[in-house]
Write an enzyme that holds these catalytic residues in place. Structure first.
Site, short mmCIF file in Angstrom:
data_model
loop_
_atom_site.label_atom_id
_atom_site.label_comp_id
_atom_site.label_asym_id
_atom_site.label_seq_id
_atom_site.Cartn_x
_atom_site.Cartn_y
_atom_site.Cartn_z
N ASP A 150 0.79 -1.15 -0.03
CA ASP A 150 0.11 0.00 -0.03
C ASP A 150 0.69 1.18 0.20
O ASP A 150 1.77 1.33 0.74
CB ASP A 150 -0.93 -0.17 1.21
CG ASP A 150 -1.73 1.17 1.48
OD1 ASP A 150 -2.67 1.16 0.53
OD2 ASP A 150 -1.72 1.87 2.24
N GLU A 188 1.55 -0.64 -4.88
CA GLU A 188 0.83 0.71 -5.43
C GLU A 188 1.80 1.98 -5.40
O GLU A 188 2.05 2.35 -4.11
CB GLU A 188 -0.21 0.83 -4.18
CG GLU A 188 -1.27 2.17 -4.98
CD GLU A 188 -2.10 2.67 -3.74
OE1 GLU A 188 -3.07 2.72 -3.75
OE2 GLU A 188 -1.53 2.52 -2.45
#
Ligand code: NOJ
Ligand code: CA
Length: 543
Positions: A210, A270
């Site tokens: 993330d 990401e």
């Protein structure tokens, strides 16, 4: 030939990935919230080893860890746990074992940049200025009663929260309830790498990481430069000091070294926060750092062959020789592409050709060079569900977006007709799509011409054709820019792929004849002397 060619490729290059938003996939105990046990019950739908199932190879599970759920699991209080509403560690072990038994791999979300402000580490860190964990987070003095500098959060608003007790500010890259970890602190770094070990020891196959591009911030805490050209998170500011810092490469390399100790595992990052910005994502993808990073540029374009082609060609130019692309059209943060390209039923009414467009999208994802990432329900044509404000749960919607929140594309998966749509026997945590009776997996599975069966056919075909899995990508000038055409080639196989993005029949240049391996048109058996694509037709020829 085929087996030998693809056997040499690591599994993470050839896999079709499927993102499960755990809260919304399948609820096994009637509390309205999806759980791990629920996913176990749906593994045969995902891949039972036959073309009657979807055939996906790897699941990405969004966070299911202990969390106060302000950001629905991305605000973690214990990285090495399962939130009781999603099950237990024993359920996780069972899920992995059952998935592996079917040849499905499982990757988990690794939320590295921040924790919840209720995490015990943060409780210690904020307890006093001299607490041993103080520098596990990023604390600074304010300046004239103002935050230390001009940094802003990706979710909008200032990037600093004030802790009145100790009189200092903490940095947060997203919501204020998610203080940023300090990866320059060696003990914190060890503790976070141990989180990877914890899940790898439990036989997870890897991680989706993330906000990786926000992992490290400028050590000198310099202001981000103002920019009248760039619009970033609601301000005119260039995030030069808060994103893509050179030091993050070294951290990612340390993660990869650890990962590689466990054999053939993978991590996908990401690494771009706003798809409309020039992405640095590819700089993290190579044999020493990430296996994959999401390319999010498709998100910003309308349904246009030429734009998608530009994205692909640009990426192919910049990708490292030892890199590998990763394509996606939808995820839990942006409106579903079915809705974006004409299937927004509730507000605008659905375009007659919405499903045809969704087929072209599926075909593009599954035939391009690189790893395709599907978002649960896209195979059914699930769309964005407009929700009255009082039903919204995501803080982004409640705070700042008058009409939409991320809840609109996180509604429960549709399994069967009838109340609860087979997702739950209780009250679903978010309302179901009102079209559930038509769109559910059971009904769609039984209809040969459904979108679901289109996905199934293509995914299983992909497993048969090495060139689709690992072949080189060669753009083909198709004469009409509304057609996206390319070749995929290995030493032993050459495929010609053509995707018609319009409702017109279009003659295609560049095809050298060959066997029709796939067409979205059931009547097509050969390419003819000169290939003319039907409206929205996808064709794969083996030359
Ligand atoms: C990106 C995740 O995809 C999103 O859902 C989350 O809110 C932020 N990171 C913060 O962790
Ligand atoms: Ca449940």
């Amino acid at each position: 030939m085929s087996a030998a060619e693809t056997n040499a490729a690591p599994w993470w290059k050839t896999a079709v990935y499927y993102q499960i938003y755990v809260r919304s996939f399948a609820d096994s105990n009637g509390d309205g919230v999806g759980d791990l046990q629920g996913i176990i019950g749906k593994l045969d739908y995902l891949n039972d080893g036959t073309p009657n199932s979807l055939g996906v190879d790897c699941l990405w599970l969004t966070p299911f860890y202990e969390s106060p759920n302000v950001d629905f699991g991305y605000d973690i209080t214990n990285h090495c746990s399962v939130h009781p509403e999603h099950g237990s560690l024993a359920d996780f072990d069972r899920l992995v074992a059952e998935a592996h038994r079917r040849g499905i791999r499982v990757i988990v979300d690794y939320v590295v940049t921040a924790t919840s402000d209720e995490h015990p580490w943060f409780a210690e860190s904020r307890a006093s200025r001299d607490n041993p964990k103080r520098d596990w987070y990023i604390w600074r003095d304010g300046w004239n009663g103002k935050p230390p500098n001009n940094w802003i959060a990706v979710s909008g608003g200032r990037g600093w929260g004030l802790d009145p007790a100790t009189g200092q500010y903490f940095y947060h890259p997203f919501f204020e309830c998610q203080p940023s970890l300090n990866w320059r602190q060696p003990d914190l770094r060890r503790a976070m790498l141990d989180v990877m070990r914890f899940w790898l020891d439990r036989r997870a196959d890897g991680f989706r990481i993330d906000l990786l591009n926000h992992l490290v911030v400028d050590e000198q805490m310099r202001d981000n430069p103002r920019s009248w050209k760039g619009w970033y998170a609601g301000r005119f500011q260039q995030p030069l000091c808060t994103r893509d810092q050179p030091e993050s490469h070294e951290v990612v390399a340390a993660m990869r070294t650890l990962l590689d100790e466990y054999g053939e595992k993978m991590m996908v990052g990401e690494t771009s926060s706003f798809p409309w910005e020039p992405s640095q994502a590819h700089t993290f993808v190579n044999s020493r750092e990430l296996n994959l990073a999401f390319n999010m540029e498709f998100f910003v374009y309308r349904f246009q062959a030429q734009k998608f082609r530009e994205v692909v060609d640009r990426y192919e130019r910049v990708a490292a020789a030892d890199g590998w692309p990763a394509w996606t059209l939808s995820n839990h943060d942006i409106p579903r592409h079915f809705g974006r390209y004409g299937g927004a039923r509730i507000i605008y009414g659905e375009r007659a050709d919405a499903v045809a467009r969704a087929r072209v999208c599926a075909a593009m994802l599954l035939t391009l060079r690189g790893a395709p990432f599907l978002y649960y329900g896209e195979e059914l044509g699930m769309t964005n569900r407009w929700l009255p404000r009082r039903w919204m749960k995501d803080p982004i919607g409640k705070k700042s977006w008058p009409l939409f929140s991320r809840d609109c594309w996180r509604t429960p998966m549709l399994w069967t007709p009838g109340p609860g749509a087979g997702f739950t026997t209780g009250d679903p945590w978010l309302p179901l799509d009102p079209d559930a009776d038509r769109l559910n997996a059971q009904t769609a599975g039984a209809r040969p011409d459904s979108l679901l069966n289109f996905y199934r056919r293509l995914i299983w075909l992909r497993k048969e054709l090495p060139a689709l899995q690992i072949g080189a990508y060669e753009p083909v000038a198709a004469a009409d820019p509304a057609v996206f055409a390319f070749r995929r080639r290995t030493a032993n196989q050459s495929l010609f792929v053509a995707l018609n993005f319009t409702d017109r029949a279009i003659p295609v240049a560049g095809a050298a004849g060959g066997n029709v391996r796939f067409s979205s048109e059931p009547w097509r058996t050969d390419a003819g002397a000169r290939l003319t694509l039907a409206p929205y037709e996808t064709v794969i020829l083996e030359e």
